[in-house]
Structures are given as structure tokens and as C-alpha cells.
Write an enzyme that holds these catalytic residues in place. Structure first.
Site, PDB file in Angstrom:
ATOM      1  N   TRP A  10       4.509   0.880   5.986  1.00 40.93           N
ATOM      2  CA  TRP A  10       3.330   1.699   5.656  1.00 40.93           C
ATOM      3  C   TRP A  10       3.556   2.526   4.388  1.00 40.93           C
ATOM      4  O   TRP A  10       2.630   3.047   3.819  1.00 40.93           O
ATOM      5  CB  TRP A  10       2.976   2.630   6.823  1.00 40.93           C
ATOM      6  CG  TRP A  10       2.461   1.943   8.055  1.00 40.93           C
ATOM      7  CD1 TRP A  10       2.289   0.587   8.248  1.00 40.93           C
ATOM      8  CD2 TRP A  10       2.024   2.572   9.265  1.00 40.93           C
ATOM      9  NE1 TRP A  10       1.784   0.348   9.500  1.00 40.93           N
ATOM     10  CE2 TRP A  10       1.608   1.550  10.153  1.00 40.93           C
ATOM     11  CE3 TRP A  10       1.954   3.898   9.695  1.00 40.93           C
ATOM     12  CZ2 TRP A  10       1.126   1.815  11.433  1.00 40.93           C
ATOM     13  CZ3 TRP A  10       1.474   4.168  10.977  1.00 40.93           C
ATOM     14  CH2 TRP A  10       1.064   3.143  11.833  1.00 40.93           C
ATOM     15  N   LYS A  11       4.803   2.691   3.987  1.00 40.60           N
ATOM     16  CA  LYS A  11       5.136   3.547   2.836  1.00 40.60           C
ATOM     17  C   LYS A  11       4.560   4.958   3.074  1.00 40.60           C
ATOM     18  O   LYS A  11       4.491   5.408   4.209  1.00 40.60           O
ATOM     19  CB  LYS A  11       4.663   2.903   1.537  1.00 40.60           C
ATOM     20  CG  LYS A  11       5.156   1.447   1.407  1.00 40.60           C
ATOM     21  CD  LYS A  11       4.939   0.841   0.059  1.00 40.60           C
ATOM     22  CE  LYS A  11       5.497  -0.579   0.031  1.00 40.60           C
ATOM     23  NZ  LYS A  11       5.361  -1.213  -1.268  1.00 40.60           N
ATOM     24  N   GLU A  96      11.553   0.921  -4.093  1.00 42.62           N
ATOM     25  CA  GLU A  96      10.953   2.219  -4.446  1.00 42.62           C
ATOM     26  C   GLU A  96      11.959   3.341  -4.235  1.00 42.62           C
ATOM     27  O   GLU A  96      11.992   4.319  -4.990  1.00 42.62           O
ATOM     28  CB  GLU A  96       9.668   2.427  -3.620  1.00 42.62           C
ATOM     29  CG  GLU A  96       8.566   1.492  -4.100  1.00 42.62           C
ATOM     30  CD  GLU A  96       7.567   1.076  -3.041  1.00 42.62           C
ATOM     31  OE1 GLU A  96       7.489   1.716  -1.981  1.00 42.62           O
ATOM     32  OE2 GLU A  96       6.849   0.075  -3.290  1.00 42.62           O
ATOM     33  N   GLU A 166      12.578  -8.929  -1.813  1.00 41.58           N
ATOM     34  CA  GLU A 166      11.336  -8.395  -2.362  1.00 41.58           C
ATOM     35  C   GLU A 166      11.456  -8.320  -3.884  1.00 41.58           C
ATOM     36  O   GLU A 166      12.026  -7.359  -4.415  1.00 41.58           O
ATOM     37  CB  GLU A 166      11.068  -6.984  -1.817  1.00 41.58           C
ATOM     38  CG  GLU A 166      10.910  -6.917  -0.316  1.00 41.58           C
ATOM     39  CD  GLU A 166      10.031  -5.742   0.103  1.00 41.58           C
ATOM     40  OE1 GLU A 166       9.049  -6.006   0.800  1.00 41.58           O
ATOM     41  OE2 GLU A 166      10.304  -4.600  -0.283  1.00 41.58           O
ATOM     42  N   GLY A 172       3.057  -4.767  -4.631  1.00 38.71           N
ATOM     43  CA  GLY A 172       1.848  -3.997  -4.933  1.00 38.71           C
ATOM     44  C   GLY A 172       1.120  -4.456  -6.180  1.00 38.71           C
ATOM     45  O   GLY A 172       0.214  -3.776  -6.659  1.00 38.71           O
ATOM     46  N   SER A 212       3.334  -8.479  -2.178  1.00 41.67           N
ATOM     47  CA  SER A 212       1.962  -9.006  -2.190  1.00 41.67           C
ATOM     48  C   SER A 212       1.781 -10.169  -1.213  1.00 41.67           C
ATOM     49  O   SER A 212       1.004 -11.090  -1.474  1.00 41.67           O
ATOM     50  CB  SER A 212       1.540  -9.402  -3.608  1.00 41.67           C
ATOM     51  OG  SER A 212       1.519  -8.257  -4.448  1.00 41.67           O
ATOM     52  N   GLY A 233       3.519  -4.672   2.802  1.00 40.91           N
ATOM     53  CA  GLY A 233       3.107  -3.325   2.423  1.00 40.91           C
ATOM     54  C   GLY A 233       1.613  -3.148   2.643  1.00 40.91           C
ATOM     55  O   GLY A 233       1.150  -2.929   3.767  1.00 40.91           O
ATOM     56  N   GLY A 234       0.844  -3.282   1.580  1.00 41.86           N
ATOM     57  CA  GLY A 234      -0.594  -2.999   1.611  1.00 41.86           C
ATOM     58  C   GLY A 234      -1.332  -3.650   2.776  1.00 41.86           C
ATOM     59  O   GLY A 234      -2.147  -2.992   3.447  1.00 41.86           O
TER      60      GLY A 234
HETATM   61  P1  13P Z   1       3.045  -5.006  -0.896  1.00 36.47           P
HETATM   62  O1  13P Z   1       2.862  -5.950   0.259  1.00 36.47           O
HETATM   63  O2  13P Z   1       2.024  -3.903  -0.944  1.00 36.47           O
HETATM   64  O3  13P Z   1       3.194  -5.739  -2.193  1.00 36.47           O
HETATM   65  O4  13P Z   1       4.441  -4.259  -0.645  1.00 36.47           O
HETATM   66  C1  13P Z   1       5.550  -5.007  -0.308  1.00 36.47           C
HETATM   67  C2  13P Z   1       6.637  -4.084   0.078  1.00 36.47           C
HETATM   68  O5  13P Z   1       7.146  -3.338  -0.730  1.00 36.47           O
HETATM   69  C3  13P Z   1       7.056  -4.067   1.484  1.00 36.47           C
HETATM   70  O6  13P Z   1       8.213  -3.323   1.646  1.00 36.47           O
END
Ligand code: 13P
Length: 249
Positions: A10-11, A96, A166, A172, A212, A233-234
Site C-alpha cells: 500500500w506504500k 523507495e 522490481e 509507478g 506496474s 503497488g497502485g
Molecule cells: P506499482 O505497482 O505502483 O508500480 O508499484 C510496484 C511496487 O513498488 C510494489 O512494491
């Protein structure tokens, strides 16, 4: 057969009420998944979401833990604290955290050891940035990330690690590694594990793809023999999208 997994990250999204609402939706929709399902939530959600998910197959991950055991480290959250919420996994080494919070291979090595010592299963992220992919040195990058933070582990402890490849340029951005690119580097990562720990450990290691990955491209990515699932992520922030990805695994 190694574990197949779809994990959400979820970040820094969802306040507590929003997170509870999403976890509640997922609990209702994910009853009999054919793979391990994990949601990675901010620290403040962990205890509530773990309680809410009692009786559900969905497991919970923290997105980080401290590199110190306990004590005067204002604002930090230890691996022991994470484990005490009922969380079973801990995402570590996310790009990140490496980029914005200056987490070095040495720091990550400590975090992995503390997570393991407290019974947490690390989901450890590796991957190259755009310039490294353009220079075609992605293999060297992931090799040094593995060597820098994980290859000090015993085979037994390494067996508790889930890896997530990743590529930073895909996170993202809407740019996804092609299924062929993902397969190629996942197979390479598995070959590195085989060289270090032997073929059996390599075959048993779950390697997720992240960057993504969404409900539209997941099936194509997961169809590759060395892509064991995804770190999302998203698309993990919307129950219908996340459950569609789970169904694709
Ligand atoms: P996204 O799926 O938003 O690109 O993010 C991937 C991610 O960093 C999962 O840890």
C-alpha cells in the site's frame, strides 16, 4: 512446489479508516485463493488489520522495520513490534526506501537478520534503475544486491526469504517489464541462488515481479516459469483490481 504469491504494497496510502475499509472488502472477496495472499500496510494499520483478518487466508506484511533491536530510536518500529501485531511478513529493501531513506546493503542486512530473529518472513526487493537497464548491467546490479544483504544467510534462513524483482523504471510509471524481460532476469536470479545455496533452495525460492503489474498484464507475467507472482503497488489499493490479479495467479 514453491509458494506462489500475490502481495500488495500500500506504500504511504490509506488512512486507518480507509485501510480498514479496503481490508474488509478483501476479506469478503478473497475466500479460497490458490496462492498466498499478503497485504503490506503502513505500521499504524497492522494491529487493526491483523485482528480484522483473523480467520481469513490473507496475511499481513509491514513495509519496513528498524535496523536496531530496541531502545532510544525515536520514531522507529522494531521487527519485534511488527511481529507482536500478528503480521507475518516484512517488505524490506524496497527501492523507495533505498533511494529516499538511504538504506544501504549493510542496513538492509541488519533489517533482514532482525526480521528473521523475530519470526517475520522478509519480502526482499531488488532491481535496477533505468540507467542501469540502459547500460545492460541489470544482472550485475541484482547480483550485488543479493550478495550485499542476503547471501550471508544460512541456507535455512535464506529459505524464509521471498524475493521481489522490481525494476525501478517500472514502478509507478506504467512501464512494465515485458514478460520475456521478467522471465530472463528471474531465471538469472534463480541461477545465482542455485550457485550459492544449491539447486533445491533455488527451486524452492519464490520470486515475485513488481512494477506496474496490474489486472491487465498479470496473467501474462505470471505465465512465465520463474515468475511466481507479483508485488503490487497502485493496483493493490483497489479491491477489484487486486482480486483480479490474485485470480490471475
Ligand atoms: P506499482 O505497482 O505502483 O508500480 O508499484 C510496484 C511496487 O513498488 C510494489 O512494491
Amino acid at each position: 512446489m514453491r509458494t506462489k504469491m500475490v502481495a500488495g504494497n500500500w506504500k504511504m496510502n490509506k488512512n486507518l479508516q480507509e485501510g480498514v475499509a479496503l481490508a474488509t472488502e478483501l476479506k469478503e472477496q478473497v475466500k479460497n485463493p490458490t496462492c498466498e495472499v499478503v497485504i503490506g500496510t503502513p505500521f499504524i494499520h497492522l494491529a487493526t488489520v491483523c485482528e480484522l483478518l483473523k480467520g481469513s487466508p490473507i496475511k499481513v506484511a509491514a513495509e519496513n522495520c528498524a535496523d536496531k533491536e530496541k531502545g532510544a530510536y525515536t520514531g522507529e518500529v522494531s521487527a519485534e513490534m511488527v511481529a507482536s501485531t500478528g503480521a507475518q511478513y516484512c517488505i524490506l529493501g524496497h527501492s523507495e526506501r533505498r533511494a529516499y531513506y538511504h538504506e544501504t546493503p549493510e542496513i538492509l542486512k541488519e533489517k533482514v537478520l532482525l526480521a528473521l530473529a523475530n519470526g517475520l518472513k522478509p519480502i526482499f526487493c531488488i532491481g535496477e534503475v533505468k540507467e542501469e537497464r540502459e547500460a545492460n548491467i541489470q544482472n550485475e546490479v541484482v547480483k550485488s544486491q543479493l550478495e550485499g544483504s542476503l547471501f550471508n544467510l544460512s541456507a535455512e534462513d535464506f529459505g524464509k526469504i521471498t524475493l521481489a524483482y522490481e525494476p525501478v523504471w517500472a514502478i509507478g510509471t506504467g512501464l512494465t517489464a515485458t514478460p520475456a524481460q521478467a522471465q530472463e532476469i528471474h531465471a538469472y536470479i534463480r541461477s545465482l541462488i542455485a550457485a550459492k545455496y544449491g539447486e533445491q533452495v533455488a527451486q524452492d525460492t519464490t520470486i515475485l515481479y513488481g512494477g506496474s503489474c496490474n489486472e491487465k498484464n498479470a496473467a501474462e507475467l505470471f505465465a512465465n516459469p520463474d515468475v511466481d507472482g507479483g508485488l503490487i503497488g497502485g493496483a493493490s489499493l483497489v479491491a477489484e483490481k487486486f482480486t483480479a490479479i490474485i485470480a490471475a495467479r
